[in-house]
Design an enzyme around this catalytic site. Structure first.
Site, PDB file in Angstrom:
ATOM      1  CG  ASP A 210      55.707  45.977  39.075  1.00 24.02           C
ATOM      2  OD1 ASP A 210      55.325  45.369  38.050  1.00 24.02           O
ATOM      3  OD2 ASP A 210      55.449  45.601  40.225  1.00 24.02           O
ATOM      4  CB  ILE A 211      55.552  45.585  33.303  1.00 21.87           C
ATOM      5  CG1 ILE A 211      54.933  45.947  31.961  1.00 21.87           C
ATOM      6  CG2 ILE A 211      55.152  44.178  33.744  1.00 21.87           C
ATOM      7  CD1 ILE A 211      55.511  45.227  30.782  1.00 21.87           C
TER       8      ILE A 211
ATOM      9  CB  SER B  62      63.849  35.965  26.114  1.00 19.10           C
ATOM     10  OG  SER B  62      62.841  35.241  25.428  1.00 19.10           O
ATOM     11  CB  THR B  63      66.185  39.648  29.758  1.00 23.54           C
ATOM     12  OG1 THR B  63      65.100  40.296  30.437  1.00 23.54           O
ATOM     13  CG2 THR B  63      66.330  40.179  28.354  1.00 23.54           C
ATOM     14  N   GLY B  64      64.866  36.993  31.651  1.00 22.18           N
ATOM     15  CA  GLY B  64      64.816  36.503  33.035  1.00 22.18           C
ATOM     16  C   GLY B  64      65.130  35.023  33.071  1.00 22.18           C
TER      17      GLY B  64
ATOM     18  N   GLY C  48      58.491  35.530  37.422  1.00 21.48           N
ATOM     19  CA  GLY C  48      58.842  36.805  36.799  1.00 21.48           C
ATOM     20  C   GLY C  48      57.647  37.686  36.479  1.00 21.48           C
ATOM     21  CB  VAL C  49      56.879  39.629  33.393  1.00 20.54           C
ATOM     22  CG1 VAL C  49      55.724  40.438  32.848  1.00 20.54           C
ATOM     23  CG2 VAL C  49      58.161  40.443  33.346  1.00 20.54           C
ATOM     24  CG  ASP C  50      53.324  34.250  33.128  1.00 24.17           C
ATOM     25  OD1 ASP C  50      52.241  34.836  32.970  1.00 24.17           O
ATOM     26  OD2 ASP C  50      53.529  33.077  32.775  1.00 24.17           O
TER      27      ASP C  50
HETATM   28  P1  ADP Z   1      61.354  35.229  30.520  1.00 26.09           P
HETATM   29  O1  ADP Z   1      60.832  33.891  31.001  1.00 26.09           O
HETATM   30  O2  ADP Z   1      60.818  35.607  29.161  1.00 26.09           O
HETATM   31  O3  ADP Z   1      62.840  35.332  30.636  1.00 26.09           O
HETATM   32  P2  ADP Z   1      60.898  36.752  33.000  1.00 26.09           P
HETATM   33  O4  ADP Z   1      59.588  37.229  33.494  1.00 26.09           O
HETATM   34  O5  ADP Z   1      61.606  35.701  33.790  1.00 26.09           O
HETATM   35  O6  ADP Z   1      60.654  36.300  31.481  1.00 26.09           O
HETATM   36  O7  ADP Z   1      61.887  37.990  32.870  1.00 26.09           O
HETATM   37  C1  ADP Z   1      61.838  38.955  31.854  1.00 26.09           C
HETATM   38  C2  ADP Z   1      62.406  40.278  32.352  1.00 26.09           C
HETATM   39  O8  ADP Z   1      61.423  40.952  33.115  1.00 26.09           O
HETATM   40  C3  ADP Z   1      63.622  40.148  33.287  1.00 26.09           C
HETATM   41  O9  ADP Z   1      64.572  41.121  32.881  1.00 26.09           O
HETATM   42  C4  ADP Z   1      63.062  40.450  34.668  1.00 26.09           C
HETATM   43  O10 ADP Z   1      64.027  41.076  35.508  1.00 26.09           O
HETATM   44  C5  ADP Z   1      61.967  41.439  34.328  1.00 26.09           C
HETATM   45  N1  ADP Z   1      60.858  41.533  35.303  1.00 26.09           N
HETATM   46  C6  ADP Z   1      60.478  40.675  36.276  1.00 26.09           C
HETATM   47  N2  ADP Z   1      59.388  41.123  36.923  1.00 26.09           N
HETATM   48  C7  ADP Z   1      59.061  42.321  36.336  1.00 26.09           C
HETATM   49  C8  ADP Z   1      58.040  43.299  36.546  1.00 26.09           C
HETATM   50  N3  ADP Z   1      57.105  43.149  37.498  1.00 26.09           N
HETATM   51  N4  ADP Z   1      58.020  44.396  35.743  1.00 26.09           N
HETATM   52  C9  ADP Z   1      58.935  44.552  34.757  1.00 26.09           C
HETATM   53  N5  ADP Z   1      59.915  43.676  34.505  1.00 26.09           N
HETATM   54  C10 ADP Z   1      59.988  42.575  35.287  1.00 26.09           C
END
Ligand code: ADP
Length: 171
Positions: A9-10, A121-123, A31-33
């Protein structure tokens, strides 16, 4: 610059700067955001709002990057970057590469030595993981930067294995 990979988890990475896969609004998303704002607390959103009220009235353009505090996260800064939405009809690779280059430039300006990147961009933005890994890894490896460690943080083992294979191929 050393490129490292971890699965996890980032928001738990003790680094100088955590890169956020933000959207143009800078006002949060999934997602990450979502995880960054949830764990980092309201200070990050307050700085994002201030950026919207000043430099980025129209939002942060795709491929660009900007820093805020990291709030309660175990980092000093969050570097927000906006990845392109994947398209089969248009090649947007240069915009995805730009996210990594611009984030590293912001990291340099801050004096960050360690930077954690998600797979931008992969989510929600649907970029295929193997293509995103190739673009991300080659862009970071080719970038001139004072950053000592660029750490890719992959959420699941499938993503980790893809990045690991690409790093062996190009690294
Ligand atoms: P985007 O809108 O740029 O696609 P996302 O946040 O939806 O961004 O996803 C980007 C990547 O981060 C995906 O591969 C997702 O599985 C991964 N991801 C989601 N949550 C976390 C986290 N807490 N830590 C690391 N990677 C994450």
């Amino acid at each position: 610059m050393k490129l490292t990979l971890v699965q996890g988890d980032i928001t738990e990475q003790p680094v100088d700067a955590i890169v956020n896969a933000a959207n143009s609004s800078l006002l949060g998303g999934g997602g990450v955001d979502g995880a960054i704002h949830r764990k980092g607390g309201p200070e990050i959103l307050a700085e994002c709002r201030a950026l919207r009220a000043s430099r980025y009235g129209g939002g942060l353009p795709v491929g660009e990057a900007v820093a805020t505090t990291a709030g309660l996260l175990p980092a000093r800064w969050v570097i927000h970057t906006v990845g392109p939405v994947f398209s089969r009809s248009e090649d947007r690779s240069h915009l995805l590469a730009s996210c990594y280059r611009e984030s590293l430039k912001v990291a340099d300006a801050l004096g960050a030595a360690t930077v954690a990147f998600p797979a931008v961009s992969t989510g929600v933005y649907r970029w295929p993981m193997d293509d995103a890994a190739r673009i991300s890894v080659t862009t970071v490896l080719r970038s001139e930067s004072n950053v000592r460690e660029a750490r890719f943080v992959l959420f699941d083992s499938a993503a980790y294995e893809i990045f690991d294979r690409v790093l062996r191929e190009f690294g």
